[in-house]
Design a protein around this motif. Structure first.
Motif, PDB file in Angstrom:
ATOM      1  N   THR A  68       0.815  -1.079  -0.092  1.00 25.97           N
ATOM      2  CA  THR A  68      -0.138  -0.007  -0.108  1.00 25.97           C
ATOM      3  C   THR A  68       0.855   1.067  -0.065  1.00 25.97           C
ATOM      4  OG1 THR A  68      -1.448  -1.300   1.275  1.00 25.97           O
ATOM      5  CG2 THR A  68      -1.910   0.980   1.176  1.00 25.97           C
ATOM      6  N   CYS A  77       1.638   5.002   0.777  1.00 23.98           N
ATOM      7  CA  CYS A  77       1.397   5.981   1.818  1.00 23.98           C
ATOM      8  C   CYS A  77       1.068   7.380   1.172  1.00 23.98           C
ATOM      9  CB  CYS A  77       2.256   6.089   2.940  1.00 23.98           C
ATOM     10  SG  CYS A  77       2.525   4.474   3.964  1.00 23.98           S
ATOM     11  N   GLU A  78       0.439   8.236   1.950  1.00 22.98           N
ATOM     12  CA  GLU A  78       0.185   9.505   1.348  1.00 22.98           C
ATOM     13  C   GLU A  78       1.354  10.270   1.226  1.00 22.98           C
ATOM     14  OE1 GLU A  78      -2.430  13.633   2.539  1.00 22.98           O
ATOM     15  OE2 GLU A  78      -2.505  11.689   3.956  1.00 22.98           O
ATOM     16  N   ALA A 123       5.940   2.813   0.737  1.00 22.36           N
ATOM     17  CA  ALA A 123       5.029   1.869   0.744  1.00 22.36           C
ATOM     18  C   ALA A 123       5.002   0.881   1.922  1.00 22.36           C
ATOM     19  CB  ALA A 123       5.196   0.969  -0.716  1.00 22.36           C
ATOM     20  N   VAL A 124       4.023   0.053   2.082  1.00 20.90           N
ATOM     21  CA  VAL A 124       3.750  -0.694   3.366  1.00 20.90           C
ATOM     22  C   VAL A 124       3.427  -1.993   2.891  1.00 20.90           C
ATOM     23  CG1 VAL A 124       2.729  -0.708   5.556  1.00 20.90           C
ATOM     24  CG2 VAL A 124       3.293   1.314   4.759  1.00 20.90           C
ATOM     25  N   ALA A 159       7.771  -1.295   5.918  1.00 24.59           N
ATOM     26  CA  ALA A 159       7.878   0.063   5.184  1.00 24.59           C
ATOM     27  C   ALA A 159       8.903  -0.011   4.160  1.00 24.59           C
ATOM     28  CB  ALA A 159       7.918   1.160   5.973  1.00 24.59           C
ATOM     29  N   GLU A 206      -6.096  -0.284   2.537  1.00 22.81           N
ATOM     30  CA  GLU A 206      -6.176   0.998   2.223  1.00 22.81           C
ATOM     31  C   GLU A 206      -5.386   1.878   3.490  1.00 22.81           C
ATOM     32  OE1 GLU A 206      -6.591   2.266  -0.947  1.00 22.81           O
ATOM     33  OE2 GLU A 206      -7.240   0.515  -1.858  1.00 22.81           O
ATOM     34  N   LEU A 207      -4.807   2.863   2.789  1.00 26.34           N
ATOM     35  CA  LEU A 207      -4.330   3.909   3.804  1.00 26.34           C
ATOM     36  C   LEU A 207      -5.416   5.076   3.526  1.00 26.34           C
ATOM     37  CD1 LEU A 207      -1.727   4.513   5.689  1.00 26.34           C
ATOM     38  CD2 LEU A 207      -1.262   6.422   4.012  1.00 26.34           C
ATOM     39  N   SER A 244      -3.650   8.845   8.069  1.00 29.45           N
ATOM     40  CA  SER A 244      -2.549   8.303   8.695  1.00 29.45           C
ATOM     41  C   SER A 244      -2.873   6.605   9.152  1.00 29.45           C
ATOM     42  CB  SER A 244      -1.883   8.937   9.760  1.00 29.45           C
ATOM     43  OG  SER A 244      -2.814   9.203  10.777  1.00 29.45           O
ATOM     44  N   LEU A 250      -3.890   2.840   8.480  1.00 28.60           N
ATOM     45  CA  LEU A 250      -3.946   1.696   7.455  1.00 28.60           C
ATOM     46  C   LEU A 250      -5.070   0.580   7.976  1.00 28.60           C
ATOM     47  CD1 LEU A 250      -2.147   0.324   5.200  1.00 28.60           C
ATOM     48  CD2 LEU A 250      -1.227  -1.199   6.870  1.00 28.60           C
TER      49      LEU A 250
END
Length: 246
Positions: free
Chosen positions: A159, A161-162, A167-168, A184, A232-233, A236, A238
């Motif tokens: 996923t 991240c903003e 990406a996680v 991460a 989905e993020l 902040s 997940l």
């Protein structure tokens, strides 16, 4: 807003019936909750499961890579022009990921970043590699990462991240062991970090998930080991949905 697509999905359904259609759920009309299947055009992808898809930042193009059909893992790449529902098969150079079933993929800038996956038979050729496709030159490359990298796996979530710099990875399986670990990847320097949550599952019953009667939000709980879930993020946070283990 038109039709709503998530920015990253593991697995999914490109034309299980052979139609190549993509389900569209309008989010800005009175018909919210009513699915439609507009006719697909162009070079429609073949039937598959375990593929990955990622929407670009404009919302105009949906990229789909890999997956599995029969006894074959696929390494083809397709692009859907969302406004016209038209498919195009892309022909990138370089070596694509070969462990291309149930991997993870995100769209970052002018690239697609893929992590993990399995070949066939599942679990015998798992990957922990990171591959990047440059969408400007249409070329694949294998990235050498540093740090505390996750073990090889498939069926995980990956996923973005903003901000698009991290990406996680959560969960997945080796085919034998199922995981609920969290990593991460810093996309600016290709460094992995294992993340450790501050939790106490015993205080919450030790399950890591709730049943139908368990609808109140719970904090300080690790989701149970799983694969083939989605994540989905939102802001902040997940959010991990579904998945399971045999």
């Amino acid at each position: 807003m038109g039709s709503h697509f998530t920015r990253q999905r593991n697995g999914g359904g490109i034309g299980g019936s052979g139609s190549g259609s993509v389900g569209c759920l309008p989010m800005d009309t009175v018909d919210v909750g009513r699915w439609s299947y507009p006719p697909a055009r162009g070079e429609i992808p073949s039937n598959r499961s375990g593929h990955v898809s990622a929407l670009d930042h404009t919302g105009n193009y949906l990229y789909t890579f890999g997956g599995f059909h029969g006894k074959e893992c696929l390494q083809d790449l397709h692009r859907l022009h969302v406004p016209t529902n038209t498919w195009e098969r892309l022909q990138p150079s370089g070596q694509p990921p070969t462990s291309s079933a149930s991997s993870g993929m995100v769209h970052v800038g002018h690239t697609l970043v893929c992590f993990g996956g399995s070949g066939f038979p599942f679990g015998y050729s798992n990957s922990c590699a990171v591959h990047v496709l440059d969408l400007s030159s249409l070329s694949w490359r294998l990235v050498t990462c540093c740090g505390d990298a996750p073990p090889a796996r498939y069926g995980h979530s990956f996923t973005l991240c903003e901000g698009g710099e991290v990406a996680v990875v959560f969960g997945g399986t080796t085919g034998v062991a199922f995981m609920n670990d969290l990593y991460a990847l810093d996309l600016t320097c290709w460094r992995w970090t294992r993340l450790h949550a501050n939790v106490n599952n015993e205080e919450m019953g030790g399950h890591g998930y709730g049943g139908e009667e368990d609808v109140a939000p719970r904090r300080n709980m690790v989701p149970s080991p799983r694969y083939r879930h989605t994540a989905e993020l939102i802001g902040s946070v997940l959010w991990v949905l579904g998945g399971g283990r045999p």
